[in-house]
Motif scaffolding. Sequence first.
Motif, PDB file in Angstrom:
ATOM      1  N   PHE A 139      64.949  50.110  70.577  1.00 22.08           N
ATOM      2  CA  PHE A 139      64.737  50.217  69.291  1.00 22.08           C
ATOM      3  C   PHE A 139      65.948  49.797  68.419  1.00 22.08           C
ATOM      4  O   PHE A 139      66.401  50.482  67.516  1.00 22.08           O
ATOM      5  CB  PHE A 139      64.348  51.689  68.909  1.00 22.08           C
ATOM      6  CG  PHE A 139      63.283  51.907  67.703  1.00 22.08           C
ATOM      7  CD1 PHE A 139      61.885  51.914  67.933  1.00 22.08           C
ATOM      8  CD2 PHE A 139      63.819  52.289  66.395  1.00 22.08           C
ATOM      9  CE1 PHE A 139      61.162  51.798  67.138  1.00 22.08           C
ATOM     10  CE2 PHE A 139      63.014  52.362  65.469  1.00 22.08           C
ATOM     11  CZ  PHE A 139      61.490  52.145  65.732  1.00 22.08           C
ATOM     12  N   GLY A 140      66.169  48.636  68.715  1.00 20.13           N
ATOM     13  CA  GLY A 140      67.582  48.306  67.952  1.00 20.13           C
ATOM     14  C   GLY A 140      67.429  47.251  66.821  1.00 20.13           C
ATOM     15  O   GLY A 140      68.404  47.124  66.172  1.00 20.13           O
TER      16      GLY A 140
ATOM     17  N   GLY B 179      68.501  42.363  75.480  1.00 14.64           N
ATOM     18  CA  GLY B 179      67.605  43.053  76.226  1.00 14.64           C
ATOM     19  C   GLY B 179      67.688  44.514  75.448  1.00 14.64           C
ATOM     20  O   GLY B 179      66.589  45.514  75.297  1.00 14.64           O
ATOM     21  N   GLY B 180      68.906  44.965  75.134  1.00  8.09           N
ATOM     22  CA  GLY B 180      69.107  46.455  74.616  1.00  8.09           C
ATOM     23  C   GLY B 180      68.101  46.626  73.244  1.00  8.09           C
ATOM     24  O   GLY B 180      67.803  47.752  73.273  1.00  8.09           O
TER      25      GLY B 180
ATOM     26  N   GLY C 292      68.783  57.997  61.628  1.00  2.00           N
ATOM     27  CA  GLY C 292      68.470  56.904  60.960  1.00  2.00           C
ATOM     28  C   GLY C 292      69.148  55.665  61.406  1.00  2.00           C
ATOM     29  O   GLY C 292      69.394  54.537  60.925  1.00  2.00           O
ATOM     30  N   LEU C 293      69.410  55.706  62.832  1.00  5.57           N
ATOM     31  CA  LEU C 293      69.876  54.782  63.438  1.00  5.57           C
ATOM     32  C   LEU C 293      69.264  54.457  64.786  1.00  5.57           C
ATOM     33  O   LEU C 293      68.620  55.327  65.645  1.00  5.57           O
ATOM     34  CB  LEU C 293      71.386  55.139  64.169  1.00  5.57           C
ATOM     35  CG  LEU C 293      72.451  55.377  63.189  1.00  5.57           C
ATOM     36  CD1 LEU C 293      73.726  55.696  63.765  1.00  5.57           C
ATOM     37  CD2 LEU C 293      72.704  53.978  62.508  1.00  5.57           C
ATOM     38  N   GLY C 294      68.911  53.127  65.051  1.00  8.73           N
ATOM     39  CA  GLY C 294      68.242  52.606  66.381  1.00  8.73           C
ATOM     40  C   GLY C 294      69.393  52.720  67.582  1.00  8.73           C
ATOM     41  O   GLY C 294      70.614  52.884  67.302  1.00  8.73           O
ATOM     42  N   LYS C 295      68.947  52.579  68.850  1.00 13.14           N
ATOM     43  CA  LYS C 295      69.745  52.564  69.736  1.00 13.14           C
ATOM     44  C   LYS C 295      70.629  53.816  69.957  1.00 13.14           C
ATOM     45  O   LYS C 295      71.928  53.767  70.226  1.00 13.14           O
ATOM     46  CB  LYS C 295      70.440  51.306  70.086  1.00 13.14           C
ATOM     47  CG  LYS C 295      69.659  50.050  70.185  1.00 13.14           C
ATOM     48  CD  LYS C 295      70.499  48.890  70.663  1.00 13.14           C
ATOM     49  CE  LYS C 295      71.439  48.184  69.603  1.00 13.14           C
ATOM     50  NZ  LYS C 295      71.862  46.783  69.627  1.00 13.14           N
TER      51      LYS C 295
END
Length: 639
Positions: A381-382, A375-376, A543-546
């Motif tokens: 935005f993972g 779910g994360g 530049g990173l999701g989550k």
Amino acid sequence: MCGVAGLWLATADPNIGRYAKQMSDTLAHRGPDGEGVWIEPRGRVALAHRRLAIVDLTPTGLQPMTSDCGRFTATYNGELYNTAELRRELESLGHRFRGASDTEVLVNAISAWGVAKACLKLNGIFAFAVWNEARRELSLARDRAGVKPLFYSSGDDRLSFASEIRALSILPEFDRSLDGDAVRSLITNNHIQSPNTIYRSVRAVAPGSIVSFLAPGAPLFSRYWDVAQAVAEAAPSRQAHRSVDETLDELEQLLDSSVRRQLVSDVPIGAFLSGGVDSSLITALMQKNSSKRVKTFSIGFDEPGLDEAPFAKAVAAHLGTEHRELYVEARTVFETVPLMTGVLDQPLSDVSSIPMYLLSKMASQDVTVCLSGDGGDELFFGYKRYLEAMRVRRALARAPAAFLKALATSLAVFGGDRIRDQGFLRPGRGGRAAWHAARLIHYGAKELNDIYLHFVTAQLGPRLIELNTPVENRLWQTNKSVITDFPELLMLHDFTGYLPDEVLVKLDRTTMAASLEGRVPFLDERVIDFAWRVPASLKLREGLGKWCVRRVLSRFVPAALIDRPKAGFSPPIGKWLRGPLKDWAESLLNDAAIKSTGLLNLESTKAVWRAHSDGKVDASSQLWSMLSLQSWVRANNVA
């Protein structure tokens, strides 16, 4: 966590109790600790239950269970985490309790507030059926995110429902006709898009929904919670001025509260730990709130680039958990592949279901409950494809139109996979984005949804189906009417499709096949509501999701243990389909097998299989969808 089943017949049948018992017997893996069947006085309605005892292991927790007023009887699968608060509120209204189970709270909540209002008050994961004797009404309901499953089949003379389709399929006169839309969805999306199922006669209750019946063949549909509307309503507060630290603090507090609630259990509890961001944070919060060492479990492969077990082991050592890991040999996977048709209940093209099943079997030797990080990705935005979709959107807006049209023409002439696989346009993200943008033009993309669907569907999928029509993405059509922010739209697409129809299906079926309860702290209703209020700039940064989840995790685990490319959870199936699994695949994709089912286009399927077998392309994802379908059809003797 349990299994539920039941029947409503238009006329009384003395065999109704036997039918209900037979249905529940097919769900014994979901509930090995007890069983029960309830039959209403007229002999037309039967509710059945298989019990996996988690809280209140005494007989007072047995189901089906009737409310203290005698009006409502329920069979319920799930876990409520706000049982204590609801119990106090119900006691203030005059309700009296015999035991400590959440089932008793549920059925009396329905008595007090009705099904819809009760569902809104429930914090947990659930799927239940409840019979209202006064109204002679049967209602089926499912939790907000769709963690727990519920299926039904209705006609003029009977209604049946169950946690898994296998329980419906054993009934007399069950219609085994396959659903063409479901088959197309499986090949195109790797999963069957609900409410469709593999059978034309069976439908899934949608997440956040209630299906009620005043007669067996007359369903009434309603939503007690709509995620698309919730996202739209969260938009104004998403822009509200709050400091980064305030947002991070609230996220930590909500997840900490969710984990604490989900640690409530009268049986041993543990965690799936991959060493990734989400599972590491859930494990860290578990250990923070536990007086004992948390039991953690991970799985590994002897395959470069795919083995996350060392990372999980390092995180476990840092947090001080009691860690177990299972290294899977290729032979074990090969032996498990034929079993997955039975484990998954209906076709699902997710190779990671194999290691997830093996991991669940290992964990069930030590615990009865495991927390998961699922779910994360959908809330924060993972996924890498989100970033790719946004780059392609920019390329379509900024790249010279003449260049993209010329590239699209070359795709038509030379073939997209050849251009990509031979290394053209590979240097850097800009080249990949231009390639994807041109491919979208080549396939006639016109709207924003086409950009994302390009990344999550098999482009050749519809052409491989004998019924040669494209699959319709109904969920997207609904969502895009109320959501205008592209990042939110991407996540919402997955939250309403990929999450309940693939990720959570995999979690439920693999854990339940091992008689193990899987819990998902990220899908606590308060975390979900909060996630849609977090600005995209705090989900995607540097530049990173989550990004915000990573920052909270850094309060417990050093960044050096987490900051790395995600290795993944899947075995090297593409390589194995050319080697040890080749004979098995050939047995399902040869001319006779394809002709016997009539579901796949013979020439197109053979072309894809040859190209993959010869090492020209990696078509493992697409092939796995076809193999999952063919294997399921063979095992269930249907077509």
